[in-house]
Design an enzyme around this catalytic site. Structure first.
Site, mmCIF file in Angstrom:
data_model
loop_
_atom_site.group_PDB
_atom_site.id
_atom_site.type_symbol
_atom_site.label_atom_id
_atom_site.label_comp_id
_atom_site.label_asym_id
_atom_site.label_seq_id
_atom_site.Cartn_x
_atom_site.Cartn_y
_atom_site.Cartn_z
ATOM 1 C CD GLU A 180 39.363 34.189 44.283
ATOM 2 O OE1 GLU A 180 38.701 33.374 44.973
ATOM 3 O OE2 GLU A 180 40.582 34.064 44.084
ATOM 4 C CG ASN A 223 42.833 40.306 42.611
ATOM 5 O OD1 ASN A 223 43.524 40.561 41.631
ATOM 6 N ND2 ASN A 223 43.094 39.289 43.418
ATOM 7 C CD GLU A 288 46.042 36.532 43.431
ATOM 8 O OE1 GLU A 288 45.926 35.277 43.435
ATOM 9 O OE2 GLU A 288 45.260 37.285 44.024
#
Length: 375
Positions: A180, A223, A288
């Site tokens: 992030e 990610n 996720e």
């Protein structure tokens, strides 16, 4: 068979299940878990998956679970552990490798819970995704409230990467190295990210290089959430990673998280977006996945909600399967019993592929059918 045709067939199967009220499969009882599972011969998710393709789950523990009215799920829930080992060929520590959990004091590392997951994975012939090394969130107070110089912070980060990645050298298939990093407009999060704010954007390349030196065989990933489709944020990653690769930084992959809600439309350009990163020579992954739904006041999901959820799960998996370099698909927990969603999204929930009693939802069967037909 095309993916569009495959999706249509699975959608029909799910709709049929809804129409006949067979919305969930049989629960796995504690007795069945002790005896090796329910007495039927349907394949598990990992058995249905194509060769070389791993299907994974986050391993519940740490984080918000600490404040919940149940014991630590992974070491204490036998049915949960049985299904985790039986259904999945990959595991990701949900919180057990995050900074606040694994590095609670400056000179203290707590490897025990993550070590137990890695041992479990080896015993069950699973690979492990490490999560995560560089993130703005879930950092310990000694770090965020410490009065450190930039030089000291850099040394703390370097020591953490070499210590943690080195500890698991040879036992982690993929690492979420940088998690992030960008905001919704595709810009670096220089305000709320301690590392970017204090050390500058060059620290991202340093962490990838350090992680590669600590374990040359692990695949190193960016990610993030909100990058499932082609948008400003995923465009930002495409530009950032292209620049890093041009500078020789060892970036191996890009992964989309896949935290979705039935409130919003599905990102139909998922495969096209992943392909952009594959064209850079990167591995890709979906890491996720969960699909939350509106359940005000603790309401139960309707048949229509379960069918829509199954459709979203299926299309996420299809998008991954459509890209040659997407070989890893992970759900962010497989049972509502331990899902993070109701804690952080009031009046939303039931986001996983099994109920809190481990009953299989249409989403589970949609994943299994898609995997089997892809095989």
């Amino acid at each position: 068979m095309s993916l569009r045709t495959l999706r249509s067939l699975v959608a029909v199967a799910v709709a049929t299940a809804v129409a006949t009220t067979a919305l969930v499969g049989p629960p796995v009882t504690a007795h069945e878990a002790r005896q090796g599972g329910p007495r039927h011969h349907a394949p598990t998710l990992r058995q249905a998956a194509p060769p070389g393709f791993v299907i994974g789950s986050a391993v519940a523990g740490g984080g918000h679970h600490v404040d919940q009215p149940y014991p630590d799920p992974f070491p204490n829930d036998r049915v949960y552990r049985h299904l985790l080992g039986k259904e999945f060929s990959s595991v990701s520590p949900e919180n057990q490798m995050k900074w606040e959990f694994i590095h609670p004091e400056r000179d203290t590392y707590r490897f025990g819970p993550a070590d137990a997951i890695v041992r479990f994975a080896r015993q069950h012939h699973q690979v492990v995704r490490g999560h995560t090394l560089l993130w703005h969130n879930q950092n310990p107070s000694w770090l965020t409230e410490g009065d450190f110089t930039a030089t000291e912070l850099r040394q703390i980060l370097r020591d953490h990467v070499f210590t943690v990645v080195g500890h698991y050298r040879g036992r982690i298939q993929q690492w979420d190295v940088a998690n992030e990093m960008l905001d919704g407009s595709g810009q670096l999060r220089t305000t709320d990210n301690l590392w970017l704010r204090e050390l500058g954007p060059g620290i991202i390349a340093d962490v990838f290089r350090w992680a590669h030196r600590a374990d040359p065989h692990a695949q190193l990933f960016f990610n993030d959430y909100g990058v499932e489709g082609v948008n400003a944020k995923s465009d930002g990653y495409l530009s950032l990673i292209s620049d890093l690769l041009a500078d020789g930084v060892p970036v191996d992959g890009f992964s989309v998280q896949g935290h979705l809600s039935t409130r919003y439309g599905f990102p139909d350009d998922l495969a096209a977006n992943l392909q952009r990163f594959a064209d850079l020579g990167l591995e890709t992954a979906v890491t996720e996945v969960d699909v939350r739904m509106d359940l005000p006041g603790g309401a139960e999901p309707t048949g229509a909600q379960l069918a829509q959820q199954a459709d979203y799960y299926q299309r996420m998996l299809e998008g991954c399967l459509a890209v040659d370099t997407c070989r890893s698909f992970t759900v962010w927990g497989f049972t509502d019993k331990y899902s993070w969603v109701p804690v952080f999204f009031p009046d939303e929930g039931a986001a996983t592929i099994m109920t809190g009693d481990f009953e299989r939802k249409p989403a589970y069967y949609a994943l299994r059918s898609t995997l089997a037909d892809a095989t």
